[in-house]
Design an enzyme around this catalytic site. Structure first.
Site, PDB file in Angstrom:
ATOM      1  N   LYS A  72       0.829  -1.200   0.000  1.00  0.00           N
ATOM      2  CA  LYS A  72       0.000   0.000   0.000  1.00  0.00           C
ATOM      3  C   LYS A  72       0.870   1.259   0.000  1.00  0.00           C
ATOM      4  CE  LYS A  72      -3.961   1.692   2.753  1.00  0.00           C
ATOM      5  NZ  LYS A  72      -4.809   1.334   3.920  1.00  0.00           N
ATOM      6  N   SER A 147      -9.304   1.767   2.614  1.00  0.00           N
ATOM      7  CA  SER A 147      -8.310   2.552   1.916  1.00  0.00           C
ATOM      8  C   SER A 147      -7.255   1.702   1.205  1.00  0.00           C
ATOM      9  CB  SER A 147      -7.612   3.490   2.906  1.00  0.00           C
ATOM     10  OG  SER A 147      -6.986   2.776   3.956  1.00  0.00           O
ATOM     11  N   SER A 148      -7.295   0.369   1.402  1.00  0.00           N
ATOM     12  CA  SER A 148      -6.345  -0.508   0.702  1.00  0.00           C
ATOM     13  C   SER A 148      -6.946  -0.962  -0.620  1.00  0.00           C
ATOM     14  CB  SER A 148      -5.995  -1.712   1.576  1.00  0.00           C
ATOM     15  OG  SER A 148      -5.544  -1.332   2.856  1.00  0.00           O
ATOM     16  N   ILE A 168      -8.324   0.552   9.885  1.00  0.00           N
ATOM     17  CA  ILE A 168      -8.853   1.174  11.098  1.00  0.00           C
ATOM     18  C   ILE A 168     -10.372   1.252  11.025  1.00  0.00           C
ATOM     19  CG2 ILE A 168      -8.675   3.550  10.263  1.00  0.00           C
ATOM     20  CD1 ILE A 168      -7.867   4.412  13.080  1.00  0.00           C
ATOM     21  N   GLY A 169     -10.893   1.304   9.789  1.00  0.00           N
ATOM     22  CA  GLY A 169     -12.329   1.343   9.585  1.00  0.00           C
ATOM     23  C   GLY A 169     -12.762   0.395   8.482  1.00  0.00           C
ATOM     24  N   GLY A 170     -12.087  -0.759   8.414  1.00  0.00           N
ATOM     25  CA  GLY A 170     -12.397  -1.734   7.374  1.00  0.00           C
ATOM     26  C   GLY A 170     -11.490  -1.662   6.169  1.00  0.00           C
ATOM     27  N   SER A 171     -10.375  -0.967   6.265  1.00  0.00           N
ATOM     28  CA  SER A 171      -9.554  -0.656   5.094  1.00  0.00           C
ATOM     29  C   SER A 171      -8.824  -1.841   4.481  1.00  0.00           C
ATOM     30  CB  SER A 171      -8.537   0.438   5.440  1.00  0.00           C
ATOM     31  OG  SER A 171      -9.181   1.674   5.607  1.00  0.00           O
TER      32      SER A 171
END
Length: 433
Positions: A72, A147-148, A168-171
Protein backbone atom coordinates in the site's frame (compact mmCIF):
# COMPACT_ATOMS: atom_id res chain seq x y z
CA UNK A 1 -0.91 -17.84 -11.54
CA UNK A 2 1.04 -19.42 -8.68
CA UNK A 3 0.43 -18.54 -5.06
CA UNK A 4 3.25 -16.90 -3.11
CA UNK A 5 4.16 -20.19 -1.46
CA UNK A 6 4.10 -22.02 -4.80
CA UNK A 7 6.24 -19.33 -6.41
CA UNK A 8 8.92 -19.54 -3.71
CA UNK A 9 8.91 -23.35 -3.90
CA UNK A 10 9.25 -23.29 -7.69
CA UNK A 11 12.18 -20.85 -7.51
CA UNK A 12 13.83 -22.97 -4.84
CA UNK A 13 13.38 -26.11 -6.96
CA UNK A 14 14.83 -24.46 -10.06
CA UNK A 15 11.55 -24.67 -11.98
CA UNK A 16 11.61 -20.91 -12.49
CA UNK A 17 13.75 -17.96 -11.43
CA UNK A 18 13.20 -14.87 -9.36
CA UNK A 19 13.86 -12.64 -12.38
CA UNK A 20 11.41 -14.62 -14.52
CA UNK A 21 8.69 -14.22 -11.88
CA UNK A 22 9.55 -10.55 -11.43
CA UNK A 23 9.41 -9.87 -15.18
CA UNK A 24 6.13 -11.78 -15.51
CA UNK A 25 4.54 -9.72 -12.73
CA UNK A 26 5.79 -6.47 -14.25
CA UNK A 27 4.39 -7.54 -17.62
CA UNK A 28 1.00 -8.22 -16.03
CA UNK A 29 1.02 -4.79 -14.42
CA UNK A 30 2.05 -3.04 -17.62
CA UNK A 31 -0.64 -4.86 -19.58
CA UNK A 32 -3.54 -4.41 -17.18
CA UNK A 33 -2.88 -1.51 -14.85
CA UNK A 34 -3.96 1.16 -17.33
CA UNK A 35 -7.57 0.00 -17.00
CA UNK A 36 -7.79 -0.21 -13.21
CA UNK A 37 -4.98 2.08 -11.92
CA UNK A 38 -4.06 -0.08 -8.93
CA UNK A 39 -0.22 0.08 -8.91
CA UNK A 40 0.59 3.79 -8.81
CA UNK A 41 4.25 3.85 -7.71
CA UNK A 42 6.58 1.69 -9.79
CA UNK A 43 9.98 0.41 -8.64
CA UNK A 44 10.65 -2.03 -11.44
CA UNK A 45 14.38 -1.43 -11.92
CA UNK A 46 15.25 -2.04 -8.27
CA UNK A 47 12.89 -5.02 -8.21
CA UNK A 48 14.76 -6.60 -11.12
CA UNK A 49 18.07 -5.94 -9.36
CA UNK A 50 16.76 -7.64 -6.21
CA UNK A 51 15.49 -10.61 -8.22
CA UNK A 52 18.80 -11.03 -10.04
CA UNK A 53 20.62 -10.94 -6.69
CA UNK A 54 18.41 -13.78 -5.44
CA UNK A 55 19.14 -15.82 -8.55
CA UNK A 56 22.89 -15.20 -8.20
CA UNK A 57 22.93 -16.55 -4.62
CA UNK A 58 22.59 -20.13 -3.40
CA UNK A 59 18.94 -21.07 -2.97
CA UNK A 60 17.73 -20.84 0.62
CA UNK A 61 14.62 -21.67 2.62
CA UNK A 62 13.20 -18.15 2.94
CA UNK A 63 9.42 -18.41 2.79
CA UNK A 64 8.92 -15.70 0.14
CA UNK A 65 12.06 -16.39 -1.87
CA UNK A 66 11.75 -14.31 -5.06
CA UNK A 67 8.02 -13.67 -4.67
CA UNK A 68 7.00 -10.41 -6.44
CA UNK A 69 4.56 -8.27 -4.48
CA UNK A 70 3.37 -4.72 -3.94
CA UNK A 71 2.46 -2.77 -0.79
CA UNK A 72 0.00 0.00 0.00
CA UNK A 73 1.23 3.52 -0.83
CA UNK A 74 1.03 4.50 2.84
CA UNK A 75 3.98 2.25 3.77
CA UNK A 76 7.43 3.76 3.65
CA UNK A 77 9.76 2.15 1.12
CA UNK A 78 13.18 3.78 1.00
CA UNK A 79 13.54 5.91 -2.13
CA UNK A 80 9.83 5.94 -2.98
CA UNK A 81 7.09 8.52 -2.43
CA UNK A 82 4.80 8.20 0.59
CA UNK A 83 2.03 10.77 0.14
CA UNK A 84 -1.20 9.14 1.42
CA UNK A 85 -2.79 10.85 -1.60
CA UNK A 86 -2.12 14.40 -0.36
CA UNK A 87 -0.81 16.70 -3.13
CA UNK A 88 1.27 18.64 -0.61
CA UNK A 89 3.15 15.41 0.20
CA UNK A 90 3.68 14.26 -3.40
CA UNK A 91 7.40 15.05 -3.06
CA UNK A 92 7.87 13.22 0.25
CA UNK A 93 10.47 10.48 -0.30
CA UNK A 94 10.91 7.87 2.43
CA UNK A 95 14.45 7.31 3.67
CA UNK A 96 13.97 3.82 5.14
CA UNK A 97 11.64 0.87 4.80
CA UNK A 98 8.71 0.36 7.13
CA UNK A 99 9.27 -2.50 9.59
CA UNK A 100 6.72 -4.68 7.77
CA UNK A 101 8.51 -4.06 4.46
CA UNK A 102 11.83 -4.93 6.07
CA UNK A 103 10.40 -8.22 7.31
CA UNK A 104 8.85 -9.08 3.95
CA UNK A 105 12.14 -8.37 2.16
CA UNK A 106 14.03 -10.43 4.77
CA UNK A 107 11.71 -13.31 3.91
CA UNK A 108 12.75 -12.99 0.24
CA UNK A 109 9.95 -10.84 -1.20
CA UNK A 110 10.68 -8.59 -4.17
CA UNK A 111 8.80 -5.28 -3.91
CA UNK A 112 7.62 -4.04 -7.32
CA UNK A 113 6.00 -0.81 -6.16
CA UNK A 114 3.04 0.60 -4.25
CA UNK A 115 -0.73 0.65 -4.66
CA UNK A 116 -3.38 3.36 -4.57
CA UNK A 117 -5.22 4.88 -1.60
CA UNK A 118 -7.83 7.57 -0.90
CA UNK A 119 -6.66 10.92 0.47
CA UNK A 120 -5.56 10.43 4.07
CA UNK A 121 -6.71 6.77 3.92
CA UNK A 122 -10.13 8.18 4.80
CA UNK A 123 -12.63 6.63 2.38
CA UNK A 124 -13.99 3.27 1.27
CA UNK A 125 -12.94 3.98 -2.30
CA UNK A 126 -9.47 4.82 -3.66
CA UNK A 127 -9.24 8.14 -5.47
CA UNK A 128 -6.90 11.10 -4.94
CA UNK A 129 -5.53 14.14 -6.78
CA UNK A 130 -2.06 12.61 -7.29
CA UNK A 131 -2.77 9.18 -8.71
CA UNK A 132 -6.43 9.32 -9.70
CA UNK A 133 -9.06 6.61 -9.29
CA UNK A 134 -8.69 2.88 -8.86
CA UNK A 135 -11.39 0.76 -10.51
CA UNK A 136 -12.66 -2.65 -9.49
CA UNK A 137 -11.25 -5.36 -11.81
CA UNK A 138 -14.65 -7.12 -11.81
CA UNK A 139 -16.53 -4.01 -12.98
CA UNK A 140 -14.74 -0.78 -13.78
CA UNK A 141 -17.80 1.27 -12.88
CA UNK A 142 -17.51 0.08 -9.27
CA UNK A 143 -15.06 0.97 -6.52
CA UNK A 144 -12.27 -1.33 -5.43
CA UNK A 145 -12.76 -0.25 -1.81
CA UNK A 146 -10.52 1.70 0.50
CA UNK A 147 -8.31 2.55 1.92
CA UNK A 148 -6.34 -0.51 0.70
CA UNK A 149 -8.26 -0.36 -2.57
CA UNK A 150 -5.25 -0.50 -4.83
CA UNK A 151 -3.96 -3.47 -2.84
CA UNK A 152 -7.13 -5.51 -3.35
CA UNK A 153 -7.43 -4.51 -7.00
CA UNK A 154 -3.84 -5.54 -7.75
CA UNK A 155 -4.57 -8.97 -6.29
CA UNK A 156 -7.93 -9.39 -8.01
CA UNK A 157 -6.36 -8.44 -11.35
CA UNK A 158 -3.74 -11.15 -10.88
CA UNK A 159 -0.79 -8.77 -10.90
CA UNK A 160 0.77 -10.21 -7.72
CA UNK A 161 -0.09 -12.98 -5.23
CA UNK A 162 0.46 -10.97 -2.06
CA UNK A 163 -0.11 -7.44 -0.74
CA UNK A 164 0.09 -5.49 2.50
CA UNK A 165 -2.39 -2.90 3.75
CA UNK A 166 -3.76 -1.24 6.87
CA UNK A 167 -7.13 -1.15 8.63
CA UNK A 168 -8.85 1.17 11.10
CA UNK A 169 -12.33 1.34 9.59
CA UNK A 170 -12.40 -1.73 7.37
CA UNK A 171 -9.55 -0.66 5.09
CA UNK A 172 -8.31 -4.22 4.58
CA UNK A 173 -11.54 -6.15 4.99
CA UNK A 174 -13.84 -4.07 2.79
CA UNK A 175 -11.55 -3.86 -0.30
CA UNK A 176 -10.90 -7.59 0.01
CA UNK A 177 -14.65 -8.22 0.09
CA UNK A 178 -15.33 -5.87 -2.83
CA UNK A 179 -12.61 -7.43 -5.00
CA UNK A 180 -13.07 -11.10 -4.08
CA UNK A 181 -9.74 -11.69 -2.34
CA UNK A 182 -8.59 -12.48 1.20
CA UNK A 183 -7.63 -9.92 3.83
CA UNK A 184 -6.77 -10.10 7.52
CA UNK A 185 -7.05 -7.40 10.18
CA UNK A 186 -4.73 -8.65 12.95
CA UNK A 187 -5.21 -8.38 16.67
CA UNK A 188 -4.35 -4.81 17.61
CA UNK A 189 -0.68 -4.35 18.48
CA UNK A 190 0.62 -7.63 17.08
CA UNK A 191 2.33 -6.10 14.02
CA UNK A 192 4.78 -3.21 14.28
CA UNK A 193 3.35 -0.19 12.47
CA UNK A 194 6.60 1.81 12.37
CA UNK A 195 7.04 3.17 8.86
CA UNK A 196 3.31 3.49 8.34
CA UNK A 197 3.30 7.15 9.34
CA UNK A 198 1.25 10.09 8.24
CA UNK A 199 3.65 11.77 5.74
CA UNK A 200 6.48 13.74 7.30
CA UNK A 201 5.65 12.55 10.81
CA UNK A 202 7.01 9.76 12.99
CA UNK A 203 4.37 9.51 15.69
CA UNK A 204 2.91 6.66 17.67
CA UNK A 205 0.49 4.22 16.10
CA UNK A 206 -3.09 5.45 16.02
CA UNK A 207 -5.52 3.97 18.48
CA UNK A 208 -7.42 1.15 16.69
CA UNK A 209 -5.17 1.14 13.58
CA UNK A 210 -3.41 -2.03 12.44
CA UNK A 211 -1.47 -3.23 9.42
CA UNK A 212 -1.98 -6.61 7.80
CA UNK A 213 -1.83 -8.82 4.71
CA UNK A 214 -4.08 -9.31 1.71
CA UNK A 215 -3.71 -12.31 -0.58
CA UNK A 216 -5.30 -14.45 -3.25
CA UNK A 217 -4.88 -17.58 -1.12
CA UNK A 218 -5.46 -18.27 2.62
CA UNK A 219 -2.12 -20.07 3.06
CA UNK A 220 -0.31 -16.99 1.76
CA UNK A 221 -2.42 -14.81 4.07
CA UNK A 222 -1.45 -16.85 7.15
CA UNK A 223 2.19 -16.95 6.10
CA UNK A 224 2.44 -13.18 5.62
CA UNK A 225 0.83 -12.67 9.02
CA UNK A 226 3.38 -14.93 10.70
CA UNK A 227 6.31 -13.34 8.88
CA UNK A 228 5.41 -9.83 10.02
CA UNK A 229 4.01 -10.41 13.54
CA UNK A 230 6.10 -9.30 16.49
CA UNK A 231 5.45 -12.56 18.34
CA UNK A 232 4.18 -15.99 17.25
CA UNK A 233 0.40 -16.17 17.18
CA UNK A 234 -1.17 -19.43 18.41
CA UNK A 235 -2.64 -21.84 15.89
CA UNK A 236 -5.79 -23.81 16.61
CA UNK A 237 -5.55 -27.54 17.07
CA UNK A 238 -6.82 -29.61 14.17
CA UNK A 239 -10.50 -30.42 14.53
CA UNK A 240 -13.44 -31.68 12.53
CA UNK A 241 -15.84 -29.19 11.03
CA UNK A 242 -18.47 -30.50 13.43
CA UNK A 243 -16.43 -29.29 16.40
CA UNK A 244 -16.60 -25.58 15.52
CA UNK A 245 -18.99 -23.22 17.33
CA UNK A 246 -20.19 -20.36 15.12
CA UNK A 247 -22.32 -17.31 15.88
CA UNK A 248 -23.90 -15.59 12.88
CA UNK A 249 -24.64 -11.87 12.71
CA UNK A 250 -26.30 -11.37 9.29
CA UNK A 251 -27.17 -7.73 9.98
CA UNK A 252 -26.08 -5.01 12.39
CA UNK A 253 -28.90 -3.33 14.34
CA UNK A 254 -27.80 0.09 13.04
CA UNK A 255 -26.89 -0.76 9.45
CA UNK A 256 -29.02 -2.69 6.97
CA UNK A 257 -27.34 -5.29 4.79
CA UNK A 258 -28.44 -6.05 1.26
CA UNK A 259 -30.29 -9.31 0.70
CA UNK A 260 -27.38 -11.04 -1.12
CA UNK A 261 -25.07 -10.22 1.80
CA UNK A 262 -27.50 -11.48 4.44
CA UNK A 263 -28.17 -14.57 2.38
CA UNK A 264 -24.46 -15.27 2.09
CA UNK A 265 -23.98 -15.15 5.87
CA UNK A 266 -27.01 -17.39 6.37
CA UNK A 267 -25.77 -19.82 3.71
CA UNK A 268 -22.47 -20.13 5.56
CA UNK A 269 -24.38 -20.94 8.74
CA UNK A 270 -26.46 -23.55 6.92
CA UNK A 271 -23.30 -25.13 5.49
CA UNK A 272 -21.63 -25.30 8.90
CA UNK A 273 -24.80 -26.73 10.45
CA UNK A 274 -25.07 -29.35 7.70
CA UNK A 275 -21.50 -30.37 8.52
CA UNK A 276 -22.46 -30.84 12.17
CA UNK A 277 -21.06 -27.60 13.62
CA UNK A 278 -22.85 -25.68 16.36
CA UNK A 279 -24.45 -22.62 14.77
CA UNK A 280 -26.32 -19.86 16.61
CA UNK A 281 -28.16 -16.84 15.19
CA UNK A 282 -28.32 -14.79 18.38
CA UNK A 283 -26.63 -14.58 21.77
CA UNK A 284 -27.21 -12.58 24.92
CA UNK A 285 -23.43 -12.56 25.32
CA UNK A 286 -22.96 -10.02 22.54
CA UNK A 287 -22.24 -6.52 23.87
CA UNK A 288 -24.71 -3.75 23.16
CA UNK A 289 -23.77 -3.19 19.53
CA UNK A 290 -25.48 0.20 19.38
CA UNK A 291 -23.42 1.51 22.28
CA UNK A 292 -20.28 -0.13 20.89
CA UNK A 293 -20.72 1.62 17.56
CA UNK A 294 -21.29 5.01 19.17
CA UNK A 295 -18.10 4.69 21.20
CA UNK A 296 -16.19 3.37 18.19
CA UNK A 297 -17.15 6.40 16.13
CA UNK A 298 -16.04 8.74 18.93
CA UNK A 299 -12.58 7.14 19.19
CA UNK A 300 -12.32 6.85 15.39
CA UNK A 301 -13.02 10.57 15.02
CA UNK A 302 -10.18 11.40 17.40
CA UNK A 303 -7.80 8.98 15.66
CA UNK A 304 -8.58 10.28 12.16
CA UNK A 305 -8.15 13.89 13.33
CA UNK A 306 -4.48 13.05 14.03
CA UNK A 307 -4.19 15.23 17.09
CA UNK A 308 -6.34 18.07 15.81
CA UNK A 309 -9.78 18.82 17.31
CA UNK A 310 -12.56 17.33 15.16
CA UNK A 311 -14.31 19.85 12.93
CA UNK A 312 -17.33 19.77 15.22
CA UNK A 313 -15.18 20.45 18.29
CA UNK A 314 -13.77 18.15 20.95
CA UNK A 315 -15.56 14.82 21.57
CA UNK A 316 -18.42 14.99 24.03
CA UNK A 317 -17.06 11.98 25.93
CA UNK A 318 -13.60 12.31 27.54
CA UNK A 319 -11.05 9.87 26.17
CA UNK A 320 -10.43 8.14 29.54
CA UNK A 321 -14.15 7.34 29.71
CA UNK A 322 -14.11 6.00 26.16
CA UNK A 323 -11.12 3.80 26.93
CA UNK A 324 -12.91 2.43 29.98
CA UNK A 325 -15.91 1.60 27.81
CA UNK A 326 -13.63 -0.01 25.26
CA UNK A 327 -12.11 -2.19 27.99
CA UNK A 328 -15.57 -3.29 29.13
CA UNK A 329 -16.52 -4.04 25.52
CA UNK A 330 -13.42 -6.19 25.16
CA UNK A 331 -14.41 -8.12 28.30
CA UNK A 332 -17.85 -8.77 26.83
CA UNK A 333 -16.38 -10.17 23.63
CA UNK A 334 -13.96 -12.30 25.67
CA UNK A 335 -16.90 -13.83 27.54
CA UNK A 336 -18.66 -14.50 24.24
CA UNK A 337 -15.65 -16.35 22.85
CA UNK A 338 -15.81 -18.81 25.73
CA UNK A 339 -18.95 -20.15 24.06
CA UNK A 340 -18.11 -19.53 20.40
CA UNK A 341 -15.00 -19.90 18.25
CA UNK A 342 -15.94 -17.23 15.74
CA UNK A 343 -18.57 -14.67 14.76
CA UNK A 344 -19.40 -14.36 11.06
CA UNK A 345 -20.83 -11.05 9.83
CA UNK A 346 -20.84 -8.88 6.71
CA UNK A 347 -17.64 -6.96 6.04
CA UNK A 348 -19.92 -4.25 4.58
CA UNK A 349 -23.63 -4.17 3.90
CA UNK A 350 -23.30 -4.06 0.10
CA UNK A 351 -21.04 -5.33 -2.63
CA UNK A 352 -18.82 -2.83 -4.46
CA UNK A 353 -20.77 0.37 -5.06
CA UNK A 354 -20.58 2.78 -7.99
CA UNK A 355 -17.88 5.46 -7.87
CA UNK A 356 -19.25 8.29 -5.76
CA UNK A 357 -17.27 11.33 -4.63
CA UNK A 358 -20.09 12.70 -2.48
CA UNK A 359 -18.72 13.38 1.02
CA UNK A 360 -19.22 10.43 3.36
CA UNK A 361 -21.36 12.57 5.65
CA UNK A 362 -24.01 12.99 2.94
CA UNK A 363 -23.35 9.92 0.78
CA UNK A 364 -26.02 7.25 0.53
CA UNK A 365 -25.72 3.48 0.39
CA UNK A 366 -28.33 1.71 -1.68
CA UNK A 367 -29.70 -1.35 0.09
CA UNK A 368 -32.15 -3.48 -1.93
CA UNK A 369 -33.16 -0.44 -3.95
CA UNK A 370 -33.64 1.94 -1.02
CA UNK A 371 -31.27 4.69 0.19
CA UNK A 372 -29.60 4.38 3.58
CA UNK A 373 -26.92 6.50 5.32
CA UNK A 374 -23.53 5.43 4.00
CA UNK A 375 -21.72 6.23 7.24
CA UNK A 376 -23.85 3.76 9.19
CA UNK A 377 -22.18 0.95 7.26
CA UNK A 378 -18.96 1.57 9.19
CA UNK A 379 -20.68 -0.33 11.99
CA UNK A 380 -19.66 -3.57 10.27
CA UNK A 381 -15.89 -2.99 10.34
CA UNK A 382 -16.30 -1.55 13.84
CA UNK A 383 -17.52 -4.89 15.16
CA UNK A 384 -13.92 -6.10 15.35
CA UNK A 385 -12.03 -2.80 15.35
CA UNK A 386 -13.37 -1.28 18.57
CA UNK A 387 -12.66 -4.37 20.76
CA UNK A 388 -9.25 -4.76 19.03
CA UNK A 389 -10.07 -8.23 17.66
CA UNK A 390 -8.71 -10.10 14.62
CA UNK A 391 -10.97 -10.51 11.61
CA UNK A 392 -10.49 -12.27 8.27
CA UNK A 393 -12.29 -11.12 5.12
CA UNK A 394 -13.12 -14.12 2.94
CA UNK A 395 -14.74 -14.35 -0.52
CA UNK A 396 -17.82 -16.58 -0.40
CA UNK A 397 -19.83 -15.90 -3.56
CA UNK A 398 -21.18 -13.33 -5.99
CA UNK A 399 -24.27 -11.15 -6.10
CA UNK A 400 -26.77 -11.08 -9.00
CA UNK A 401 -24.58 -8.53 -10.79
CA UNK A 402 -21.58 -10.86 -10.63
CA UNK A 403 -19.78 -8.79 -8.01
CA UNK A 404 -17.85 -10.59 -5.25
CA UNK A 405 -19.42 -11.10 -1.84
CA UNK A 406 -17.05 -11.20 1.11
CA UNK A 407 -17.81 -11.66 4.80
CA UNK A 408 -15.65 -11.25 7.89
CA UNK A 409 -14.81 -13.90 10.44
CA UNK A 410 -14.10 -12.40 13.87
CA UNK A 411 -12.24 -14.35 16.56
CA UNK A 412 -10.96 -13.79 20.08
CA UNK A 413 -7.93 -11.64 20.80
CA UNK A 414 -4.73 -13.31 19.52
CA UNK A 415 -6.82 -16.06 17.84
CA UNK A 416 -5.90 -14.70 14.40
CA UNK A 417 -5.25 -18.15 13.00
CA UNK A 418 -8.63 -19.31 14.27
CA UNK A 419 -10.25 -16.52 12.24
CA UNK A 420 -8.30 -17.61 9.16
CA UNK A 421 -9.13 -21.29 9.74
CA UNK A 422 -12.87 -20.64 10.07
CA UNK A 423 -12.74 -18.32 7.05
CA UNK A 424 -11.10 -21.09 5.03
CA UNK A 425 -13.87 -23.49 6.03
CA UNK A 426 -16.56 -20.91 5.22
CA UNK A 427 -15.02 -20.45 1.78
CA UNK A 428 -14.67 -24.17 1.09
CA UNK A 429 -18.12 -25.09 2.40
CA UNK A 430 -19.95 -22.40 0.42
CA UNK A 431 -17.96 -22.75 -2.77
CA UNK A 432 -18.64 -26.50 -2.82
CA UNK A 433 -22.42 -26.06 -2.58
Amino acid sequence: MRTALQTAAAIRAGETTAIAECDAAIARIEAGNGEINAVVVHDFDRARDAARAIDASPKDDRALLGVPMTVKESFDVAGLVTSWGFPEHADHIATEDAVAVQRLKAAGAVILGKTNVPVGLADLQSNNPIYGRTRNPHNHDRVSGGSSGGSAAALAAGFVPLEFGSDIGGSIRVPAAFCGVWGHKPTFGMLDTDGHYFPRTRGAALNLSVIGPLARDPDDLALALDLTADLPLPKPAARDTSDWRILLLPQHPLAPAAHPIRSAVEAIGAAFAAAGATVAYESDLLPDLVEQHADYMRILAVAMARGQPPRAGPPSTPMPVLLDRQAECRRAWRRLFRDYDAVIAPAWGTTAFAHDDTPIETREAWIDGAPSPFGAQIAYPGLATFPLLPATSVPVGTDPDGLPIGVQVIADRYADHTAIAVARLAHDLTRSR
